[in-house]
Design an enzyme around this catalytic site. Structure first.
Site, PDB file in Angstrom:
ATOM      1  CD  GLN A 101      -2.662   1.311   2.505  1.00 19.43           C
ATOM      2  OE1 GLN A 101      -2.105   1.738   3.512  1.00 19.43           O
ATOM      3  NE2 GLN A 101      -3.932   0.954   2.492  1.00 19.43           N
ATOM      4  CE1 TYR A 171      -4.442   7.535   5.914  1.00 20.19           C
ATOM      5  CE2 TYR A 171      -2.258   7.195   5.007  1.00 20.19           C
ATOM      6  CZ  TYR A 171      -3.189   6.957   5.992  1.00 20.19           C
ATOM      7  OH  TYR A 171      -2.864   6.157   7.057  1.00 20.19           O
ATOM      8  NE  ARG A 348     -12.212  -4.677  12.344  1.00 22.17           N
ATOM      9  CZ  ARG A 348     -13.345  -3.989  12.369  1.00 22.17           C
ATOM     10  NH1 ARG A 348     -13.757  -3.458  13.520  1.00 22.17           N
ATOM     11  NH2 ARG A 348     -14.059  -3.830  11.283  1.00 22.17           N
TER      12      ARG A 348
END
Length: 402
Positions: A101, A171, A348
């Site tokens: 990423q 971002y 998760r």
């Protein structure tokens, strides 16, 4: 009606062959205390790779020093190339593929930690550094665009299979897309087509650099979850523009804002006390104030919570789409395939059980055991992990202290 694809069957992502359609999401690892790949970082990604995922995603790889969220993160370059190569080799040895990423954190960067002021589409105060974030200049945007190209070149040399361009979560690129964060009057602001200029430019130059050597994807928002953020109709229009340009192999559908509304991405309980305990005293006090408690909002958790908004994207674009949002069950993964999504992204659930994909495929489980308590969130500063489950075979050595 055609039969939905098997989520565990081999497939392709652009030019890359994957052993199945499962992706480990990009989640801060907290295992690069000196900005270099460590044994701990390799072990962190080797666990879900050996556990059956088709693709594991390294997060977060900054394209420039001022693009880090904080100074401990890896900046892609010649000095980090050997470690990144070793990481890619280790993942490939498991039969999985590896994504990086890549991005510029923009207003999510801690300018005080990085030693250089953060930039965004427009000026704004930073809750992270207590500094003013400055508006990116034309020179900044030229530099940032070139940095994406340089980072892409290095990651191809390192052996990465996929580049995930970060265009969400407030971002830098996301700050240009959001009308409330982009108040510019030049060619980078105003109508969405101009606000999307940076996203499209970055996708183009990265694809021109890498050709078909690797797959190129982008993480975009189904909704930022705050007034002035990217809405679902805006996100769909961005997806259509990116699809029409033809530079990307897939879009990963996410949501929320790291600055304005992080719990919109995670849902479930907000671990305010645990987060506050990890922060400096001033920030800790702020998080325990009424305003701070309101920052970490509470949303009812339901599995595949982005599905409904993502279905609108599926109806509007034809390119491959990746669905994320608390996916934990085999039936949910199969439903995603039936809905027409091409990949499922898990975070998760794999943090708690790195071998979950392998056990689901083998019929040894029908769901993961993650309860989405979100107590893993504050551990990003000391080594991201499930506080309830961290066996020795997954994390064999002590975690570094950030």
């Amino acid at each position: 009606m055609s039969t939905p694809p098997d989520v565990f069957a081999p497939t392709t992502l652009g030019p890359v062959r994957l052993r199945n359609r499962t992706v480990k999401a990009a989640t801060f690892e907290g295992r690069t205390p000196h900005g270099q790949v460590t044994d701990e970082l390799i072990a962190y990604h080797r666990a879900p790779a050996a556990g059956g995922v088709g693709l594991t995603t390294v997060a977060y790889l900054a394209i420039a020093p001022d693009g880090r969220t904080h100074r401990e993160q890896v900046v892609v370059g010649e000095d980090t190339l050997p470690g990144l190569t070793r990481l890619a080799d280790e993942i490939h040895a498991t039969g999985a593929a590896i994504a990086g990423q890549v991005g510029h954190a923009g207003p999510v960067a801690n300018g005080r930690s990085n030693g250089v002021r953060a930039i965004a589409a427009s000026p704004m105060p930073s809750p992270l550094s207590m500094q003013m974030i400055r508006s990116a200049s034309e020179k900044d945007l030229t530099r940032v665009t070139r940095a994406y190209v340089d980072a892409a070149r290095v990651l191809v040399r390192a052996g990465f299979d996929v580049l995930e361009l970060h265009m969400a979560h407030s971002y830098l690129i996301s700050s240009f897309l959001a009308p409330g964060l982009n108040r510019r009057r030049d060619r980078w602001g105003g109508p969405l087509e101009r606000r999307a200029r940076l996203a499209r430019q970055v996708a183009r130059v990265v694809r021109e650099e890498v050709g078909d050597a690797v797959a190129v994807t982008a993480k975009i928002s189904v909704s930022d979850g705050f007034a002035g953020g990217v809405t679902t109709p805006m996100g769909i229009e961005v997806a259509q523009l990116l699809e029409a340009d033809g530079h990307l192999d897939a879009l990963q559908l996410s949501g929320g804002s790291s600055l304005m509304n992080p719990m919109y991405l995670f849902r479930g309980e907000a671990p305010v006390a645990e987060f506050a305990a990890t922060m400096p005293p001033l920030v800790r006090w702020g998080m325990r104030s009424p305003a701070g408690r309101g920052f970490l909002k509470r949303y009812q958790f339901e599995e595949a919570y982005f599905r409904e908004k993502a279905l609108a994207f599926r109806a509007a674009v034809g390119m491959p789409l990746m669905l994320l949002g608390g996916i934990n069950r085999l039936s949910t993964m199969q439903q995603a395939m039936a809905d027409g999504f091409d990949f499922v992204v898990m975070g998760r659930a794999l943090l708690r059980e790195p071998d979950l994909v392998r056990r689901l495929e083998a019929g040894q489980a029908s769901r993961g055991t993650c309860i989405h308590c979100n107590r893993c969130m504050p551990t990003i500063y000391s080594g991201t992990r499930c506080p309830e489950w961290a066996p020795d075979e997954v994390i064999p050595v002590p975690l570094p202290s950030n």
